[in-house]
Design a protein around this motif. Structure first.
Motif, PDB file in Angstrom:
ATOM      1  N   TRP A   1      15.660 -13.097  17.912  1.00 43.13           N
ATOM      2  CA  TRP A   1      15.912 -11.983  17.013  1.00 43.13           C
ATOM      3  C   TRP A   1      16.944 -11.009  17.560  1.00 43.13           C
ATOM      4  CZ3 TRP A   1      14.693 -12.415  12.241  1.00 43.13           C
ATOM      5  CH2 TRP A   1      13.574 -13.155  11.848  1.00 43.13           C
TER       6      TRP A   1
ATOM      7  N   ARG B   1      14.610  -9.393   5.569  1.00 40.97           N
ATOM      8  CA  ARG B   1      13.357  -9.579   4.821  1.00 40.97           C
ATOM      9  C   ARG B   1      12.173  -8.972   5.560  1.00 40.97           C
ATOM     10  NH1 ARG B   1      15.751 -14.783   3.528  1.00 40.97           N
ATOM     11  NH2 ARG B   1      14.813 -15.614   5.422  1.00 40.97           N
ATOM     12  N   VAL B   2      12.142  -9.132   6.880  1.00 45.43           N
ATOM     13  CA  VAL B   2      11.058  -8.556   7.674  1.00 45.43           C
ATOM     14  C   VAL B   2      11.032  -7.036   7.489  1.00 45.43           C
ATOM     15  CG1 VAL B   2      10.312  -8.060  10.034  1.00 45.43           C
ATOM     16  CG2 VAL B   2      10.913 -10.385   9.393  1.00 45.43           C
ATOM     17  N   VAL B   3      12.195  -6.416   7.603  1.00 47.76           N
ATOM     18  CA  VAL B   3      12.274  -4.962   7.435  1.00 47.76           C
ATOM     19  C   VAL B   3      11.851  -4.562   6.026  1.00 47.76           C
ATOM     20  CG1 VAL B   3      13.888  -3.020   7.319  1.00 47.76           C
ATOM     21  CG2 VAL B   3      13.999  -4.619   9.231  1.00 47.76           C
TER      22      VAL B   3
ATOM     23  N   ASN C   1       9.738  -6.105   3.946  1.00 46.71           N
ATOM     24  CA  ASN C   1       8.292  -6.218   3.775  1.00 46.71           C
ATOM     25  C   ASN C   1       7.546  -5.122   4.536  1.00 46.71           C
ATOM     26  OD1 ASN C   1       8.217  -8.498   2.079  1.00 46.71           O
ATOM     27  ND2 ASN C   1       8.532  -9.864   3.796  1.00 46.71           N
ATOM     28  N   ALA C   2       7.996  -4.866   5.779  1.00 47.15           N
ATOM     29  CA  ALA C   2       7.325  -3.841   6.575  1.00 47.15           C
ATOM     30  C   ALA C   2       7.491  -2.459   5.945  1.00 47.15           C
ATOM     31  CB  ALA C   2       7.885  -3.853   7.999  1.00 47.15           C
TER      32      ALA C   2
ATOM     33  N   LEU D   1       2.125  -9.457   2.428  1.00 47.07           N
ATOM     34  CA  LEU D   1       3.254  -8.803   3.096  1.00 47.07           C
ATOM     35  C   LEU D   1       3.129  -8.894   4.612  1.00 47.07           C
ATOM     36  CD1 LEU D   1       3.554  -5.593   0.892  1.00 47.07           C
ATOM     37  CD2 LEU D   1       5.168  -7.495   0.975  1.00 47.07           C
ATOM     38  N   VAL D   2       1.921  -8.650   5.120  1.00 44.73           N
ATOM     39  CA  VAL D   2       1.698  -8.764   6.570  1.00 44.73           C
ATOM     40  C   VAL D   2       1.978 -10.190   7.033  1.00 44.73           C
ATOM     41  CG1 VAL D   2      -0.061  -8.677   8.381  1.00 44.73           C
ATOM     42  CG2 VAL D   2       0.064  -6.856   6.667  1.00 44.73           C
TER      43      VAL D   2
ATOM     44  N   VAL E   1       5.753 -10.957   7.197  1.00 46.42           N
ATOM     45  CA  VAL E   1       6.391 -10.404   8.399  1.00 46.42           C
ATOM     46  C   VAL E   1       6.097 -11.290   9.605  1.00 46.42           C
ATOM     47  CG1 VAL E   1       6.385  -8.464  10.003  1.00 46.42           C
ATOM     48  CG2 VAL E   1       6.412  -8.041   7.537  1.00 46.42           C
TER      49      VAL E   1
ATOM     50  N   GLU F   1       8.012 -14.772   9.358  1.00 45.55           N
ATOM     51  CA  GLU F   1       9.448 -14.690   9.653  1.00 45.55           C
ATOM     52  C   GLU F   1       9.679 -14.485  11.151  1.00 45.55           C
ATOM     53  OE1 GLU F   1      12.199 -14.651   7.535  1.00 45.55           O
ATOM     54  OE2 GLU F   1      11.494 -14.071   5.545  1.00 45.55           O
ATOM     55  N   LEU F   2       8.878 -13.606  11.764  1.00 46.88           N
ATOM     56  CA  LEU F   2       9.034 -13.365  13.200  1.00 46.88           C
ATOM     57  C   LEU F   2       8.760 -14.627  14.009  1.00 46.88           C
ATOM     58  CD1 LEU F   2       7.392  -9.826  13.538  1.00 46.88           C
ATOM     59  CD2 LEU F   2       9.827 -10.393  13.629  1.00 46.88           C
TER      60      LEU F   2
END
Length: 401
Positions: free
Chosen positions: A15, A153-155, A157-158, A270-271, A274, A277-278
Motif C-alpha cells: 500500500w 475505495r478503502v478511504v 468506505n471508511a 463496509l467494514v 475495507v 481491500e487491505l
C-alpha cells in the motif's frame, strides 16, 4: 509519469507504493475531504428536509437522488476527461459541489429545489470520480494503479462510516444549515488540493463532441466480450453486497434486533470491504488470481441468511461478504491490461461510476422485494446473481491474463 511513480512500480502488492507519488497523495486527500464533507452534508440535509416537511419519502429521496446521475455520467459524459483538461474538471467539480452545498443552506428552500440541487451535487460528484479514474493511469504505473484504485475505495468506505457518525456529532453542536456551510468550505479545500495535480492537455480536440465520444465508448466496450465481463465483475458484486444495508431496518424489525444491532448490520459490509481491500493489497502474488474465490466470498455468506441468523452471526456474515469485494483490485489489474489506450479513459470512467448507479438500482429493487418477501430471503437472493455472473463471465475475465 514522474520518477517517483516509476520507483513505486516494483513494490507490487504494498500500500505504500501509491502514497509515494505526490500527485496521488493530493488526489487522495481531496477525495477524503470531499467524501467526508459530502457524508456530513447528506445527514444534515436529511435532517433539514425532514424537519421542514415531515415527509419520510422526501427524506429518503435526499439519499437516493444523489445516486441517479451516476448512470448518466457513466454512459453519456464518460469522455469528459478526454475532451477537457482533467485538472480543470476536477477542480471545477469541487467548486460546483461547494456552491451547491452552500445553496442548500439557504433558509426556506422548497423541497423540490433541494432535491434538484442534490441531483446537481450528485452529477458533479459523478463527473469528478469518472475523470479522476480516467487520469489515474497517468499518475500511477500499471503495477501500482490497482493499489491506487483500491486505496481510494478503502478511504471511501471508511469515511462513509465516519461521515455518518460525524454527521450526528456535528448536528448535536451546530444547526443543519451551519453544518452545510462548513461542508461547502471542505469542498473549497479539496479544490485547492487538486490545484497541485499536473495540468494535462485533453486527449482529443474540440471538434469531438462529448456525448458522441462517450456513447461510442459504451458501444465499443459492450462489443468487446472481455471488457463486458470485467465491467460486470466491477458493478454487480457491489450492487448485490449493498442489499443487506438496504433492508437492514426491516431485517432488524422482523427479528427483534435493537438499534445497536442495527448499527452492526448497516456497517458490516463496509467494514468487510475495507478489510478485504487491505488484505488483497498486501497479497504477495498476482491479485487477479484471487478474483474467483473472492467473488464466492461475496455470494456465499449472503446465502447464509436463509437460516435467518441472529445479529452477531448476521454481522459476521456481512463482514465476510464485504471482504470479498477486495476482488476489485484484481479486476482492475485485468481491466487495465485488456483495454486499448484510446478507450482507457472512457472505460475507467464507466468502471468507476457504473457501480454507484448499480447500487442505487439495487437498493430500490431490494426495497421493492422486501414489500412481498421477508428481509432474510431478500438478502439471500442477493447472492445468486454473483454466482451467476461468476459462472457466465468469470472464464472470459480470467482469459485476459
Amino acid at each position: 509519469m514522474s520518477e517517483t511513480g516509476r520507483a513505486g512500480a516494483h513494490e507490487r502488492g504494498r500500500w505504500a507504493a501509491p502514497l509515494r507519488v505526490p500527485e496521488f497523495r493530493a488526489i487522495l486527500a481531496a477525495h477524503g475531504i470531499s467524501l467526508l464533507g459530502g457524508a456530513v452534508a447528506q445527514v444534515a440535509l436529511g435532517v433539514l428536509v425532514y424537519t421542514g416537511t415531515g415527509s419520510p419519502l422526501l427524506t429518503a429521496l435526499v439519499f437516493a437522488v444523489g445516486l441517479l446521475p451516476s448512470l448518466l455520467t457513466a454512459t453519456l459524459v464518460s469522455a469528459v476527461a478526454d475532451r477537457f483538461p482533467p485538472r480543470r474538471v476536477l477542480v471545477g467539480c469541487q467548486l460546483v459541489s461547494g456552491v451547491v452545498v452552500a445553496a442548500l443552506a439557504v433558509p426556506g428552500l422548497p423541497a423540490a429545489g433541494a432535491l434538484l440541487l442534490v441531483f446537481v451535487l450528485g452529477a458533479a460528484g459523478s463527473v469528478f470520480v469518472g475523470v479522476r479514474a480516467a487520469v489515474l493511469p497517468e499518475v500511477l504505473s500499471a503495477e501500482v494503479f490497482p493499489l491506487g484504485r483500491g486505496l481510494l475505495r478503502v478511504v471511501a468506505n471508511a469515511l462513509q462510516i465516519l461521515g455518518y457518525l460525524l454527521g450526528g456529532a456535528v448536528l448535536a453542536v451546530f444547526s443543519p444549515a451551519t453544518a452545510l456551510l462548513v461542508d461547502a468550505a471542505a469542498f473549497a479545500v479539496a479544490a485547492l488540493l487538486l490545484r497541485r495535480t499536473a495540468d494535462r492537455p485533453p486527449a482529443v480536440g474540440r471538434a469531438v463532441g462529448v456525448l458522441r465520444r462517450s456513447w461510442s465508448g459504451v458501444r465499443e466496450s459492450l462489443r468487446d466480450r472481455r471488457l463486458r465481463a470485467l465491467l460486470a465483475l466491477l458493478w454487480l458484486p457491489p450492487a448485490c453486497a449493498v442489499v443487506p444495508e438496504a433492508v437492514a431496518v426491516v431485517y432488524a424489525a422482523e427479528n427483534g434486533i435493537g438499534t445497536a444491532g442495527l448499527g452492526l448490520l448497516l456497517t458490516g459490509t463496509l467494514v468487510g470491504a475495507v478489510l478485504g481491500e487491505l488484505a488483497v493489497g498486501r497479497w504477495p502474488g498476482d491479485s487477479a488470481r484471487l478474483v474467483t474465490p473472492m467473488l464466492l466470498l461475496v455470494a456465499l455468506p449472503l446465502l447464509g441468511f436463509l437460516a435467518r441468523p441472529g445479529v452477531v452471526v448476521a454481522a459476521l456474515l456481512l463482514v465476510a461478504s464485504g471482504a470479498g469485494l477486495g476482488c476489485a483490485i484484481g479486476v482492475d489489474r485485468l481491466l487495465l491490461a485488456a483495454v486499448a489506450p484510446e478507450l482507457r479513459g472512457r472505460v475507467l470512467a464507466m468502471a468507476t461510476t457504473l457501480p454507484i448507479a448499480a447500487q442505487g438500482l439495487a437498493i430500490a429493487a431490494a426495497g421493492a422485494l422486501a414489500e412481498v418477501l421477508p428481509a432474510h430471503l431478500v438478502v439471500a437472493a442477493a447472492g445468486v446473481p454473483v454466482l451467476l455472473v461468476l459462472g457466465t463471465v468469470g472464464g472470459r475475465a480470467a482469459a485476459v491474463r
